[in-house]
Design an enzyme around this catalytic site. Structure first.
Site, PDB file in Angstrom:
ATOM      1  CG  HIS A 179      -2.038  -0.984   1.081  1.00  0.00           C
ATOM      2  ND1 HIS A 179      -3.297  -0.652   0.660  1.00  0.00           N
ATOM      3  CD2 HIS A 179      -2.052  -2.331   1.260  1.00  0.00           C
ATOM      4  CE1 HIS A 179      -4.061  -1.739   0.606  1.00  0.00           C
ATOM      5  NE2 HIS A 179      -3.323  -2.773   0.975  1.00  0.00           N
ATOM      6  NE  ARG A 287      -2.453   6.971   8.219  1.00  0.00           N
ATOM      7  CZ  ARG A 287      -1.148   7.009   8.393  1.00  0.00           C
ATOM      8  NH1 ARG A 287      -0.622   7.225   9.590  1.00  0.00           N
ATOM      9  NH2 ARG A 287      -0.330   6.791   7.383  1.00  0.00           N
ATOM     10  CG  ASP A 386      -0.105   9.281   0.527  1.00  0.00           C
ATOM     11  OD1 ASP A 386      -0.089   8.122   0.968  1.00  0.00           O
ATOM     12  OD2 ASP A 386      -0.888  10.159   0.918  1.00  0.00           O
ATOM     13  CE  LYS A 393      -7.624   6.738  -6.763  1.00  0.00           C
ATOM     14  NZ  LYS A 393      -7.344   5.361  -7.149  1.00  0.00           N
ATOM     15  CE1 TYR A 511      25.230 -27.463 -26.588  1.00  0.00           C
ATOM     16  CE2 TYR A 511      25.053 -25.095 -26.969  1.00  0.00           C
ATOM     17  CZ  TYR A 511      25.813 -26.229 -26.790  1.00  0.00           C
ATOM     18  OH  TYR A 511      27.184 -26.139 -26.797  1.00  0.00           O
ATOM     19  CG  ASP A 512      22.944 -21.894 -25.871  1.00  0.00           C
ATOM     20  OD1 ASP A 512      24.153 -21.745 -25.687  1.00  0.00           O
ATOM     21  OD2 ASP A 512      22.436 -22.085 -27.000  1.00  0.00           O
ATOM     22  CG  ASP A 691      17.843 -21.887 -20.043  1.00  0.00           C
ATOM     23  OD1 ASP A 691      17.387 -22.224 -21.168  1.00  0.00           O
ATOM     24  OD2 ASP A 691      18.628 -20.935 -19.879  1.00  0.00           O
TER      25      ASP A 691
HETATM   26  P1  ADQ Z   1      -2.967   6.001   4.721  1.00  0.00           P
HETATM   27  O1  ADQ Z   1      -1.608   6.519   4.870  1.00  0.00           O
HETATM   28  O2  ADQ Z   1      -3.710   5.745   5.944  1.00  0.00           O
HETATM   29  O3  ADQ Z   1      -3.008   4.676   3.848  1.00  0.00           O
HETATM   30  P2  ADQ Z   1      -4.949   7.431   2.890  1.00  0.00           P
HETATM   31  O4  ADQ Z   1      -4.954   6.680   1.645  1.00  0.00           O
HETATM   32  O5  ADQ Z   1      -5.012   8.878   2.662  1.00  0.00           O
HETATM   33  O6  ADQ Z   1      -3.681   7.161   3.803  1.00  0.00           O
HETATM   34  O7  ADQ Z   1      -6.192   6.998   3.741  1.00  0.00           O
HETATM   35  C1  ADQ Z   1      -6.572   7.694   4.901  1.00  0.00           C
HETATM   36  C2  ADQ Z   1      -7.974   7.281   5.317  1.00  0.00           C
HETATM   37  O8  ADQ Z   1      -8.227   7.797   6.598  1.00  0.00           O
HETATM   38  C3  ADQ Z   1      -9.034   7.817   4.380  1.00  0.00           C
HETATM   39  O9  ADQ Z   1     -10.011   6.863   4.133  1.00  0.00           O
HETATM   40  C4  ADQ Z   1      -9.618   9.004   5.166  1.00  0.00           C
HETATM   41  O10 ADQ Z   1     -10.984   9.201   4.947  1.00  0.00           O
HETATM   42  C5  ADQ Z   1      -9.395   8.591   6.591  1.00  0.00           C
HETATM   43  N1  ADQ Z   1      -9.178   9.808   7.418  1.00  0.00           N
HETATM   44  C6  ADQ Z   1      -8.175  10.670   7.324  1.00  0.00           C
HETATM   45  N2  ADQ Z   1      -8.319  11.652   8.212  1.00  0.00           N
HETATM   46  C7  ADQ Z   1      -9.452  11.394   8.889  1.00  0.00           C
HETATM   47  C8  ADQ Z   1     -10.134  12.039   9.955  1.00  0.00           C
HETATM   48  N3  ADQ Z   1      -9.686  13.146  10.549  1.00  0.00           N
HETATM   49  N4  ADQ Z   1     -11.245  11.458  10.413  1.00  0.00           N
HETATM   50  C9  ADQ Z   1     -11.710  10.332   9.841  1.00  0.00           C
HETATM   51  N5  ADQ Z   1     -11.118   9.698   8.849  1.00  0.00           N
HETATM   52  C10 ADQ Z   1      -9.993  10.216   8.379  1.00  0.00           C
HETATM   53  C11 ADQ Z   1      -2.048   3.817   3.224  1.00  0.00           C
HETATM   54  C12 ADQ Z   1      -1.057   4.498   2.281  1.00  0.00           C
HETATM   55  C13 ADQ Z   1      -1.812   5.287   1.238  1.00  0.00           C
HETATM   56  C14 ADQ Z   1      -2.781   4.403   0.491  1.00  0.00           C
HETATM   57  C15 ADQ Z   1      -3.632   3.607   1.451  1.00  0.00           C
HETATM   58  C16 ADQ Z   1      -4.453   2.560   0.714  1.00  0.00           C
HETATM   59  O11 ADQ Z   1      -0.186   5.334   3.009  1.00  0.00           O
HETATM   60  O12 ADQ Z   1      -0.914   5.887   0.332  1.00  0.00           O
HETATM   61  O13 ADQ Z   1      -3.622   5.197  -0.314  1.00  0.00           O
HETATM   62  O14 ADQ Z   1      -2.849   2.929   2.410  1.00  0.00           O
HETATM   63  O15 ADQ Z   1      -3.652   1.733  -0.061  1.00  0.00           O
END
Ligand code: ADQ
Length: 751
Positions: A179, A287, A386, A393, A511-512, A691
């Site tokens: 991820h 986050r 990221d 999305k 062969y090879d 191979d």
């Molecule tokens: P994350 O680093 O956790 O995931 P992200 O893809 O942005 O990052 O997902 C965050 C999730 O947390 C989102 O669904 C968002 O809605 C939720 N969120 C964030 N802030 C919030 C808040 N204050 N309250 C409630 N919900 C909150 C990891 C990777 C990413 C990758 C994902 C999925 O780091 O790059 O996109 O996995 O593969």
């Protein structure tokens, strides 16, 4: 664990069940006034995958969170509640959480894979705990797996699990999805345990990434650190195919769009807008993680407000940061830094009418999240790095009004899909400020045009489609699975035994790389005395028929093997000579002059690639790059394959890949010809050795009873695998020897 090396058969193309394994479960265990409660987990993986998991009814293996304060009775209750939700918990001790999770995963792997090498502590402890916890996961999965299940392992916390499981369950289908970004090989090589990690991942049948860039970094790491070469979409390791694929993860887009249309969400959106009192709303939702770029984003806002003081009264920046990994020092520091910066900006930029930054350090409900997305004029998603970023999305899916501007970091995986966002270099605070201004001033018509296109992309590629694509590819494998290396020796002995008893044995020998080791150039790979003697013995062994199946031209085979009573196949089966007295016959008509058009392209590539060369044969052309720089050679070969794939798509020519060679030949004239044009005696034994990819055509075309033996690391999928040409020779020698002994015993009995 040996007991689990069972006879489970996993031949199903549609899995009975998908077992998800991830560090976190979709829920986390908490105590709510003494009662056990399960609250939804945050973070991209859990939020993204939860709806799919709930719908498909699989199992989820993972850590429910720290339960050290739970009493025995509370723990028993938790167990019951988890199992009712089809969850297999992996309980970790406090020590393991500190060492494996906070120490190794979040202290070392996370910053490294996000290119923040200087955040790695000097003392990188935690590796042992990482191995230990990965073992725990492998044990837990192996305990619950049933025939027909496929296993889907997620993310950087469990990178050793694929190989650990493969050793326990050789036939089970294992997928792995990363991820986070896979960093450039130059960054990845910093990790002292880089080889262990690569080998751990290669235990899977399919390794998936968000973007082609990450896949490419993985491939170059394999080449640089392990000397393993890969094909465009797979790598063969110990005779087993590991597929590589790009699956950009997404969200449950419909559920966001539905929520956005709900009256109470619309009411909340209106309330947020009223609260902003006519100011334009700029939003950040992350986050609280240093990869998300919040301090630099704040710096961009600060500089913008300093440069354009009029904006202080006309914008409101809302930053929601969900608490994350609070036990790790660097996250504690980040929290302080963000709070101080917000205080500073508000201190210097607040006017009588307005406080520009509204900061919330907490999680918000999905209802409130969607209301915020819908209220925003500009959404800032500016991570420093990221894997994908689902927030971008979610924002797009929520904008059923086709309005709002997404400012997106080029360094997020989402940028490779969401080209209609305003893309920005998130390290450049001034450029980010300028992008915010541009977004604020963007005319309505351009905003809606961009958002409409973004929505088409996000709504059509949701998490359902992502998971289905991954699982579909994982299950869509040819029935050939590699033998477990551990029991290869005993199984090879069974070939010799069967060959000693069979009335008639066909040996189909490449062969090879199979009979003689690969050399720098084909001219150097000449047959030595030992191999000539071995072939002679084989040819004169009673009931054995030898076919030498090579990509080499007729002249070469003629020069060395003309006097042997064996069948010769030159140019991958295009030419054949079945016996000493036979003349060479072509397998079919080729179109004169067609290959000539490809020659200049190959010459150009040769000119650009020091060490490469072209070999011109009757029915094919070969571009050899063994003597070129390994990485550059691979890259050029990749380019060449892609170019030829495009330009030759309407021609009766095909491009195939061998061991450091790209061949262009008439379609259908491959080693499968050998199987098609040989009449094998009924109930005879057929053993084929090869191979590389060119031998795979033969392996697949042979009757089902044929035994296939892959040679070396790059061998095609085969029933058996041996490490090198010496092992092939030893196996062939054993076959001649045991057959002769058996034959002389039979003769003395009948005499
Ligand atoms: P994350 O680093 O956790 O995931 P992200 O893809 O942005 O990052 O997902 C965050 C999730 O947390 C989102 O669904 C968002 O809605 C939720 N969120 C964030 N802030 C919030 C808040 N204050 N309250 C409630 N919900 C909150 C990891 C990777 C990413 C990758 C994902 C999925 O780091 O790059 O996109 O996995 O593969």
């Amino acid at each position: 664990m040996g007991s689990l090396k069972s006879d489970l058969s996993f031949e199903h193309m549609v899995p009975e069940r998908v077992i998800i394994a991830a560090n976190r479960l979709p829920v986390s265990a908490v105590l709510d006034g003494g009662a056990v409660a399960l609250k939804p987990s945050e973070g991209g993986l859990a939020t993204g995958l939860r709806p799919w998991y709930e719908r498909t009814g699989g199992m989820w293996v993972g850590w429910p969170g720290d339960i050290s304060r739970f009493t025995r009775a509370q723990r028993a209750e938790l167990d019951r509640e988890l199992r009712a939700q089809r969850i297999e918990p992996v309980y970790l001790t406090r020590e393991q959480i500190a060492q494996y999770y906070d120490g190794f995963c979040n202290g070392v792997v996370w910053p490294l894979f996000h290119y923040l090498v200087d955040r790695i502590p000097l003392d990188t402890a935690g590796w042992d705990a990482y191995c230990e916890v990965n073992e725990l996961y492998a044990e837990s999965i192996a305990r619950i797996v049933k025939p027909g299940d496929v296993i889907w392992i997620h993310d950087y916390q469990l990178m050793l699990v694929p190989a650990l499981l493969r050793a326990r369950l050789p036939q089970v289908r294992i997928g792995f999805f990363l991820h986070i970004p896979f960093p450039s090989s130059e960054v990845f090589r910093v990790l002292p345990w880089r080889k262990e990690i690569l080998n751990g991942l290669l235990g899977a049948d399919l390794v998936g990434f968000h973007t082609f860039g990450y896949l490419r970094h993985f491939v170059t790491s394999l080449l640089h650190l392990e000397g393993i070469e890969t094909d465009i979409d797979r790598v063969t390791v110990d005779g087993r195919d590991v597929q590589l694929g790009v699956f950009p993860m997404s969200i449950d887009a419909d559920s966001f769009a539905r929520l956005a249309a709900e009256p109470d969400v619309c009411a909340s959106t209106a309330a947020i807008r009223r609260g902003a009192a006519g100011r334009r709303i700029i939003l950040g939702v992350d986050r609280l993680d240093y990869t998300k770029g919040i301090p630099r984003r704040l710096m961009a806002i600060e500089r913008l407000l300093t440069r354009e003081p009029a904006l202080r009264d006309t914008i409101r920046y809302i930053q929601v940061a969900v608490p994350s990994r609070g036990a790790v020092d660097s996250y504690k520091r980040l929290r302080r830094e963000v709070e101080e910066t917000v205080g500073r900006i508000n201190g210097s930029c607040t006017t009588l009418r307005s406080t520009p930054v509204q900061y919330m350090h907490r999680s918000v409900s999905q209802h409130d999240l969607v209301a915020l997305y819908c209220a925003a004029d500009v959404m800032l998603v500016t991570p420093l790095r990221d894997g994908m970023n689902l927030v971008a999305k979610e924002f797009v899916a929520s904008r059923i009004d086709n309005d709002g501007v997404l400012v997106l970091s080029e360094l997020a995986g989402a940028a490779s899909e969401l080209g209609d966002a305003v893309l920005v270099n998130s390290y450049d605070a001034d450029a980010t400020g300028a992008a915010i201004e541009r977004a604020l001033h963007m005319p309505h018509i351009e905003r809606t045009r961009r958002m409409a296109r973004l929505r088409t992309q996000v709504m059509a590629n949701d998490v359902e489609q992502w998971a289905t694509a991954f699982i579909g590819r994982l299950c869509d494998r040819a029935g050939l699975t590699g033998a477990a290396p551990a029991d290869c020796g005993t199984r090879l002995a069974s070939i010799v035994e069967r060959a000693s008893e069979a009335e008639h044995v066909y040996l189909l020998l490449d062969y090879d790389g199979t009979l003689v080791p690969i050399a720098e150039s084909p001219e150097q790979a000449l047959p030595d005395v030992a191999v000539l003697e071995l072939l002679n013995d084989l040819c004169h062994c009673p009931g054995v028929e030898v076919h030498l199946v090579s990509g080499r031209p007729r002249q070469f085979l003629e020069e060395w093997f003309a006097e042997f009573p064996l069948a010769l196949w030159a140019e991958h089966g295009f030419w054949r000579r079945t016996s000493r007295s036979d003349i060479w016959k072509a397998a079919g008509q080729h179109v004169p002059g067609l290959l000539d058009r490809v020659v200049p392209v190959l010459r150009q590539f040769t000119a650009n690639t020091p060490g490469a060369r072209v070999e011109e044969k009757t029915a094919s052309l070969a571009w050899h790059y063994r003597q070129a720089d390994p990485e550059f050679g691979e890259r050029q070969a990749h380019e060449l394959r892609m170019l030829l794939g495009d330009v030759l798509s309407n021609q009766p020519l095909e491009v195939i890949e061998g061991n450091k060679v790209v061949e262009i030949r008439f379609r259908g004239f491959n080693k499968a010809q050998v199987a098609l044009r040989t009449t094998f005696q009924p109930s005879s034994m057929i053993v084929a050795f090869g191979d590389d990819r060119s031998d795979e055509d033969l392996f697949r075309a042979l009757p089902e009873r044929a035994i296939t033996v892959g040679v070396g690391r790059g061998a095609p999928p085969a029933a058996f695998c041996v490490p090198g040409t010496d092992d092939v020779r030893a196996l062939l020698r054993s076959i001649t020897l045991t057959r002769r002994i058996r034959h002389s015993q039979c003769e003395s009995v009948s005499g």
